[in-house]
Write a protein that holds these residues in place. Structure first.
Motif, PDB file in Angstrom:
ATOM      1  N   LYS A   1       0.830  -1.209   0.000  1.00 41.46           N
ATOM      2  CA  LYS A   1       0.000   0.000   0.000  1.00 41.46           C
ATOM      3  C   LYS A   1       0.866   1.262   0.000  1.00 41.46           C
ATOM      4  CE  LYS A   1      -3.666  -2.515   0.424  1.00 41.46           C
ATOM      5  NZ  LYS A   1      -3.931  -3.223  -0.794  1.00 41.46           N
ATOM      6  N   GLU A   2       2.079   1.150   0.537  1.00 40.74           N
ATOM      7  CA  GLU A   2       2.986   2.289   0.658  1.00 40.74           C
ATOM      8  C   GLU A   2       4.394   1.818   0.319  1.00 40.74           C
ATOM      9  OE1 GLU A   2       4.724   5.168   4.228  1.00 40.74           O
ATOM     10  OE2 GLU A   2       2.990   3.903   4.628  1.00 40.74           O
ATOM     11  N   VAL A   3       5.209   2.732  -0.228  1.00 40.29           N
ATOM     12  CA  VAL A   3       6.584   2.393  -0.605  1.00 40.29           C
ATOM     13  C   VAL A   3       7.539   3.399   0.033  1.00 40.29           C
ATOM     14  CG1 VAL A   3       8.219   2.124  -2.509  1.00 40.29           C
ATOM     15  CG2 VAL A   3       5.837   1.395  -2.799  1.00 40.29           C
ATOM     16  N   ILE A   4       8.554   2.870   0.704  1.00 37.17           N
ATOM     17  CA  ILE A   4       9.622   3.696   1.263  1.00 37.17           C
ATOM     18  C   ILE A   4      10.888   3.373   0.485  1.00 37.17           C
ATOM     19  CG2 ILE A   4      11.045   4.185   3.294  1.00 37.17           C
ATOM     20  CD1 ILE A   4       8.600   3.387   5.006  1.00 37.17           C
ATOM     21  N   ILE A   5      11.474   4.406  -0.108  1.00 39.68           N
ATOM     22  CA  ILE A   5      12.681   4.245  -0.915  1.00 39.68           C
ATOM     23  C   ILE A   5      13.872   4.738  -0.100  1.00 39.68           C
ATOM     24  CG2 ILE A   5      13.871   4.960  -3.028  1.00 39.68           C
ATOM     25  CD1 ILE A   5      11.042   5.413  -4.252  1.00 39.68           C
ATOM     26  N   SER A   6      14.945   3.945  -0.103  1.00 38.29           N
ATOM     27  CA  SER A   6      16.183   4.377   0.543  1.00 38.29           C
ATOM     28  C   SER A   6      17.362   4.091  -0.387  1.00 38.29           C
ATOM     29  CB  SER A   6      16.384   3.666   1.892  1.00 38.29           C
ATOM     30  OG  SER A   6      16.512   2.277   1.725  1.00 38.29           O
ATOM     31  N   ILE A   7      18.456   4.769  -0.104  1.00 40.29           N
ATOM     32  CA  ILE A   7      19.693   4.576  -0.854  1.00 40.29           C
ATOM     33  C   ILE A   7      20.790   4.316   0.165  1.00 40.29           C
ATOM     34  CG2 ILE A   7      21.387   5.669  -2.373  1.00 40.29           C
ATOM     35  CD1 ILE A   7      19.011   7.252  -3.597  1.00 40.29           C
ATOM     36  N   ASN A   8      21.371   3.126   0.083  1.00 35.06           N
ATOM     37  CA  ASN A   8      22.374   2.695   1.063  1.00 35.06           C
ATOM     38  C   ASN A   8      21.869   2.893   2.492  1.00 35.06           C
ATOM     39  OD1 ASN A   8      24.233   1.866  -0.887  1.00 35.06           O
ATOM     40  ND2 ASN A   8      25.125   3.904  -1.038  1.00 35.06           N
ATOM     41  N   GLY A   9      20.582   2.602   2.705  1.00 34.73           N
ATOM     42  CA  GLY A   9      19.976   2.699   4.028  1.00 34.73           C
ATOM     43  C   GLY A   9      19.474   4.080   4.402  1.00 34.73           C
ATOM     44  N   ARG A  10      19.765   5.093   3.607  1.00 33.37           N
ATOM     45  CA  ARG A  10      19.370   6.472   3.877  1.00 33.37           C
ATOM     46  C   ARG A  10      18.012   6.783   3.281  1.00 33.37           C
ATOM     47  NH1 ARG A  10      22.841   8.646   0.591  1.00 33.37           N
ATOM     48  NH2 ARG A  10      21.492  10.319  -0.053  1.00 33.37           N
ATOM     49  N   THR A  11      17.105   7.343   4.059  1.00 31.55           N
ATOM     50  CA  THR A  11      15.816   7.776   3.524  1.00 31.55           C
ATOM     51  C   THR A  11      15.717   9.302   3.473  1.00 31.55           C
ATOM     52  OG1 THR A  11      14.808   7.659   5.722  1.00 31.55           O
ATOM     53  CG2 THR A  11      14.554   5.719   4.291  1.00 31.55           C
ATOM     54  N   GLN A  12      16.523   9.983   4.263  1.00 29.03           N
ATOM     55  CA  GLN A  12      16.504  11.452   4.302  1.00 29.03           C
ATOM     56  C   GLN A  12      17.338  12.007   3.155  1.00 29.03           C
ATOM     57  OE1 GLN A  12      14.562  13.161   6.506  1.00 29.03           O
ATOM     58  NE2 GLN A  12      13.914  11.123   7.168  1.00 29.03           N
ATOM     59  N   ASP A  13      16.882  13.070   2.570  1.00 23.36           N
ATOM     60  CA  ASP A  13      17.637  13.810   1.544  1.00 23.36           C
ATOM     61  C   ASP A  13      18.023  12.971   0.326  1.00 23.36           C
ATOM     62  OD1 ASP A  13      17.540  16.047   3.200  1.00 23.36           O
ATOM     63  OD2 ASP A  13      19.384  15.468   4.212  1.00 23.36           O
ATOM     64  N   ILE A  14      17.165  12.019  -0.052  1.00 23.75           N
ATOM     65  CA  ILE A  14      17.441  11.255  -1.268  1.00 23.75           C
ATOM     66  C   ILE A  14      16.485  11.711  -2.359  1.00 23.75           C
ATOM     67  CG2 ILE A  14      18.355   9.267  -0.011  1.00 23.75           C
ATOM     68  CD1 ILE A  14      15.630   7.869  -0.874  1.00 23.75           C
ATOM     69  N   LEU A  15      16.904  11.522  -3.581  1.00 26.21           N
ATOM     70  CA  LEU A  15      16.107  11.892  -4.753  1.00 26.21           C
ATOM     71  C   LEU A  15      15.528  13.297  -4.617  1.00 26.21           C
ATOM     72  CD1 LEU A  15      14.263   8.516  -5.454  1.00 26.21           C
ATOM     73  CD2 LEU A  15      16.223   9.469  -6.668  1.00 26.21           C
ATOM     74  N   GLN A  16      16.411  14.225  -4.293  1.00 31.01           N
ATOM     75  CA  GLN A  16      16.015  15.623  -4.178  1.00 31.01           C
ATOM     76  C   GLN A  16      16.191  16.314  -5.522  1.00 31.01           C
ATOM     77  OE1 GLN A  16      14.714  17.093  -1.302  1.00 31.01           O
ATOM     78  NE2 GLN A  16      14.685  14.955  -0.650  1.00 31.01           N
ATOM     79  N   PRO A  17      15.273  17.218  -5.879  1.00 29.19           N
ATOM     80  CA  PRO A  17      15.416  17.952  -7.152  1.00 29.19           C
ATOM     81  C   PRO A  17      16.638  18.849  -7.166  1.00 29.19           C
ATOM     82  CG  PRO A  17      13.299  18.454  -6.077  1.00 29.19           C
ATOM     83  CD  PRO A  17      14.079  17.559  -5.193  1.00 29.19           C
TER      84      PRO A  17
END
Length: 169
Positions: free
Chosen positions: A153-169
């Motif tokens: 129902k929901e998706v949380i995306i992380s990069i190398n375990g990081r969820t903050q400040d990822i895929l920022q414009p």
């Protein structure tokens, strides 16, 4: 030959035979190329891509499914993400499908619990990614590919375990 030597020889032979049998069971057959129907038991999954023909206004968040036939697996969400990362086939590209996900992206971990899919990617997901349109399109492709499954129902995306400040414009 003593009983002890005979027992040892028999045990070594059995271990060798069992090792060969176990190795045989875990041999992997070559994976089919993207777009080729696999052999064996298969299932269909969807990978979601942008398509300028179907979304001429280029809204950045509209993505459209393409069917992929894959070998049956209990890790169907991971398999669908791998199809997404592989990108559209040549035939799909001719029909206007495209992706904004960088080459070299790898899913490092996927868990699905209580309706939430948490997916961790390597750093390639955000390499040289800029602009809100592209970031929105990447998120839409990943989220819709996972939300095709009733358990998500929901998706949380992380990069190398990081969820903050990822895929920022």
């Amino acid at each position: 030959m003593t009983k002890q030597t005979a027992f040892l020889a028999t045990t070594i032979s059995l271990v060798a035979i069992l090792s060969g049998a176990v190795g045989f069971l875990f041999l992997k057959s070559p994976s089919p190329q993207i777009g080729e129907p696999p052999t064996g038991l298969t299932i269909k999954v969807k990978a979601f891509f942008s398509n300028n023909n179907l979304d001429p206004e280029v809204t950045c968040v509209k993505v459209f499914p393409v069917d992929r036939e894959i070998l049956k697996t209990p890790a169907v969400g991971l398999a669908a993400l791998r199809e997404l990362i592989a990108g559209p086939t040549s035939a799909e590209k001719r029909m206007g499908y495209g992706t904004v996900i960088n080459p070299g992206v790898v899913v490092q971990k996927l868990t699905i619990e209580s309706g939430v899919a948490s997916v961790d990617f390597n750093e390639e997901l955000e390499r040289q990614v800029g602009g809100s349109c592209r970031v929105s399109a990447i998120r839409a492709q990943i989220e819709e590919t996972l939300k095709q499954f009733s358990t998500v129902k929901e998706v949380i995306i992380s990069i190398n375990g990081r969820t903050q400040d990822i895929l920022q414009p």
